[in-house]
Motif scaffolding. Structure first.
Motif, PDB file in Angstrom:
ATOM      1  N   ALA A  90     -33.076 -34.002  31.613  1.00 22.52           N
ATOM      2  CA  ALA A  90     -34.828 -33.441  32.035  1.00 22.52           C
ATOM      3  C   ALA A  90     -34.617 -32.909  33.025  1.00 22.52           C
ATOM      4  O   ALA A  90     -35.228 -32.082  34.059  1.00 22.52           O
ATOM      5  CB  ALA A  90     -35.811 -33.813  31.401  1.00 22.52           C
ATOM      6  N   TYR A  91     -34.227 -33.540  34.982  1.00 24.53           N
ATOM      7  CA  TYR A  91     -34.619 -33.115  35.574  1.00 24.53           C
ATOM      8  C   TYR A  91     -33.307 -31.908  35.861  1.00 24.53           C
ATOM      9  O   TYR A  91     -34.130 -30.988  36.919  1.00 24.53           O
ATOM     10  CB  TYR A  91     -34.054 -34.417  36.636  1.00 24.53           C
ATOM     11  N   PHE A  92     -32.656 -32.115  35.880  1.00 21.58           N
ATOM     12  CA  PHE A  92     -31.710 -30.427  36.102  1.00 21.58           C
ATOM     13  C   PHE A  92     -32.265 -29.566  34.649  1.00 21.58           C
ATOM     14  O   PHE A  92     -31.987 -28.029  35.051  1.00 21.58           O
ATOM     15  CB  PHE A  92     -30.517 -30.902  35.406  1.00 21.58           C
ATOM     16  N   ILE A  93     -33.442 -29.442  34.288  1.00 16.95           N
ATOM     17  CA  ILE A  93     -34.489 -28.773  32.812  1.00 16.95           C
ATOM     18  C   ILE A  93     -35.167 -28.046  33.812  1.00 16.95           C
ATOM     19  O   ILE A  93     -35.472 -26.953  34.579  1.00 16.95           O
ATOM     20  CB  ILE A  93     -34.290 -28.265  32.012  1.00 16.95           C
ATOM     21  N   VAL A  94     -35.919 -29.583  33.871  1.00 15.91           N
ATOM     22  CA  VAL A  94     -37.136 -28.972  35.062  1.00 15.91           C
ATOM     23  C   VAL A  94     -37.025 -28.652  36.574  1.00 15.91           C
ATOM     24  O   VAL A  94     -38.520 -27.519  36.719  1.00 15.91           O
ATOM     25  CB  VAL A  94     -38.098 -30.043  35.067  1.00 15.91           C
ATOM     26  N   LYS A 107     -31.902 -19.430  33.132  1.00 13.90           N
ATOM     27  CA  LYS A 107     -30.870 -20.279  31.991  1.00 13.90           C
ATOM     28  C   LYS A 107     -31.229 -21.935  31.433  1.00 13.90           C
ATOM     29  O   LYS A 107     -30.215 -22.123  30.461  1.00 13.90           O
ATOM     30  CB  LYS A 107     -29.707 -19.806  32.619  1.00 13.90           C
ATOM     31  N   ARG A 108     -31.479 -22.272  32.362  1.00 16.03           N
ATOM     32  CA  ARG A 108     -31.570 -23.578  32.131  1.00 16.03           C
ATOM     33  C   ARG A 108     -32.829 -23.712  30.474  1.00 16.03           C
ATOM     34  O   ARG A 108     -32.276 -24.666  30.032  1.00 16.03           O
ATOM     35  CB  ARG A 108     -31.360 -24.145  33.374  1.00 16.03           C
ATOM     36  N   THR A 109     -33.583 -22.971  31.349  1.00 12.49           N
ATOM     37  CA  THR A 109     -34.699 -23.508  30.071  1.00 12.49           C
ATOM     38  C   THR A 109     -34.306 -22.650  29.204  1.00 12.49           C
ATOM     39  O   THR A 109     -35.403 -22.583  27.785  1.00 12.49           O
ATOM     40  CB  THR A 109     -36.692 -22.489  30.663  1.00 12.49           C
ATOM     41  N   ILE A 110     -33.862 -21.412  28.567  1.00 11.91           N
ATOM     42  CA  ILE A 110     -33.915 -20.955  28.202  1.00 11.91           C
ATOM     43  C   ILE A 110     -32.864 -21.167  26.755  1.00 11.91           C
ATOM     44  O   ILE A 110     -32.951 -21.221  25.752  1.00 11.91           O
ATOM     45  CB  ILE A 110     -32.679 -19.548  28.139  1.00 11.91           C
ATOM     46  N   LEU A 111     -32.149 -22.081  27.278  1.00 12.78           N
ATOM     47  CA  LEU A 111     -30.773 -22.665  26.937  1.00 12.78           C
ATOM     48  C   LEU A 111     -31.573 -23.837  25.917  1.00 12.78           C
ATOM     49  O   LEU A 111     -31.730 -24.621  24.841  1.00 12.78           O
ATOM     50  CB  LEU A 111     -29.649 -23.497  27.314  1.00 12.78           C
ATOM     51  N   PHE A 112     -32.546 -24.941  26.430  1.00 13.60           N
ATOM     52  CA  PHE A 112     -33.446 -25.573  26.430  1.00 13.60           C
ATOM     53  C   PHE A 112     -34.561 -24.632  24.688  1.00 13.60           C
ATOM     54  O   PHE A 112     -34.499 -25.394  23.594  1.00 13.60           O
ATOM     55  CB  PHE A 112     -35.020 -26.429  26.884  1.00 13.60           C
ATOM     56  N   ILE A 113     -34.867 -23.482  24.912  1.00 15.01           N
ATOM     57  CA  ILE A 113     -35.038 -23.269  24.353  1.00 15.01           C
ATOM     58  C   ILE A 113     -34.759 -22.395  22.848  1.00 15.01           C
ATOM     59  O   ILE A 113     -34.897 -23.009  22.102  1.00 15.01           O
ATOM     60  CB  ILE A 113     -35.855 -21.506  24.601  1.00 15.01           C
ATOM     61  N   CYS A 114     -33.604 -22.355  23.117  1.00 11.61           N
ATOM     62  CA  CYS A 114     -32.620 -21.993  22.214  1.00 11.61           C
ATOM     63  C   CYS A 114     -32.119 -23.767  21.363  1.00 11.61           C
ATOM     64  O   CYS A 114     -31.516 -23.584  19.967  1.00 11.61           O
ATOM     65  CB  CYS A 114     -30.994 -21.782  22.537  1.00 11.61           C
TER      66      CYS A 114
END
Length: 382
Positions: free
Chosen positions: A197-201, A208-215
């Protein structure tokens, strides 16, 4: 229930005093924010710490007390017990035995130490980073996050310490952060989710990382049955397996009301993203991403019908809503709108508090032999 009503009233009064006595601090060039006085922040959290530390009967407290009384009080004879490969909480056991051997064999002292650590670790980031401590501490109680200090203390001990390490994330001290997470995982293994999660937040909001999480969330919605089967396979040989099997017939995942309440800050941040994009500070960028992950996990837990496992994971991220929501209100709305939004927020969160405590949990019990308090004991479902 009266002790929980008292907690809500107490933090509300302290919040008002905090706003009246707050001081301005410089955040960046030409940007100033209000910060609470440290004494007020301590006074606000103190009764919750006392109530949590002095309890004898709230939800899973009796089980924790029995475990503590069964723990040995000598480390030299506990080696095999601590390093048992099948044990899920060697770190928690180690700390408990340390307390029992060198501080006190009284379980009230043990619970009080855990309550102090948890409470202070929540209070410090709110004191340091919230532009409105009064609202933040009010939300901590009104959203019922403070109940984690009474029920589920092992996981919340980890979550609060991680929250207290917010500065490490902001300064990108990943190695130190990772070491702390790994150590805390010996208290509750779910803490390991914080490493990926560190690499998302730590990215920019909506990158792009947060969009990937939404996907990922969307895919989970589209392939619910496959995800649920994958989840069951993943936990088959873990500590969660027995819990999932026990509650499989009754676990309907996180409630819709909880998802709605916890998603309010991220929805507001998304709707007004263009208005706030030039005002974002590092803590608010982090809080937006944390809020997104929390809401995503809540949605996934509902889809997977896994409130026991996945429904508990968002606590590692949702506390950042306590910082985010007051900042959004301050920086999005003008003076007249702001006043109305605050009134609506207070009313809505009080309604949620009542719904969660009275309707959903049927009135949460509380017992303390030291404080000579005892209320109706009921079964709690998170």
């Amino acid at each position: 229930m009266p002790v929980y009503y008292f907690s809500l009233v107490w933090v509300s009064v302290c919040g008002i005093i905090s706003n009246i006595t707050s001081r301005q601090v410089k955040i960046s060039d030409k940007v100033y924010e209000n910060r609470s006085r440290l004494l007020i922040a301590i006074i606000a959290i103190l009764p919750i710490i006392i109530l949590a530390g002095f309890r004898t009967g709230v939800a899973d407290t009796s089980a924790y007390i029995m475990n503590f009384e069964d723990y040995p009080n000598n480390l030299s004879t506990s080696y095999s017990m601590i390093f048992d490969g099948n044990r899920r909480d060697p770190g928690f056991l180690f700390i408990s035995i340390l307390i029992k051997q060198f501080i006190s064999t009284d379980y009230t002292v043990w619970l009080s130490i855990i309550a102090v650590i948890s409470g202070i670790c929540v209070m410090i980031p709110l004191y340091k980073y919230s532009c409105n401590f009064g609202v933040s501490i009010f939300l901590f109680v009104a959203t019922c996050q403070f109940i984690w200090m009474f029920n589920g203390i092992r996981q919340f001990l980890v979550a609060s310490i991680i929250f207290g390490c917010t500065g490490l994330i902001l300064r990108r001290r990943f190695i130190i952060y990772a070491i702390i997470v790994c150590l805390l995982s010996t208290i509750h293994t779910s803490a390991l989710i914080l490493l990926p999660a560190y690499f998302i937040v730590t990215g920019e909001p909506w990158d792009k990382r947060t969009i990937l999480f939404i996907c990922l969330i969307i895919l989970t919605i589209l392939f619910t049955s496959q995800f649920t089967g994958l989840l069951e396979d993943a936990v088959e040989n873990t500590n969660y397996a027995s819990s999932m099997e026990e509650f499989k017939s009754t676990d309907d995942g996180t409630s819709i009301m909880r998802i709605a309440v916890e998603s309010v800050p991220i929805i507001i941040a998304f709707i007004y993203r263009n208005r706030i994009k030039n005002k974002l500070t590092s803590i608010i960028k982090l809080s937006i991403n944390m809020s997104l992950v929390a809401s995503g996990l809540y949605i996934i837990s509902k889809i997977a019908r896994s409130g026991v496992m996945l429904g508990r994971l968002p606590i590692y991220f949702s506390m950042y809503n306590l910082i985010l929501l007051p900042w959004l209100i301050k920086n999005i709305f003008d003076k007249e709108e702001k006043r109305l939004v605050y009134y609506l927020m207070i009313v809505c969160y009080i309604i949620f508090f009542y719904y969660q405590m009275v309707i959903s949990w049927n009135g949460l019990e509380y017992a303390s032999s030291i404080l000579n308090i005892k209320y109706q004991t009921i079964n709690i479902q998170r």
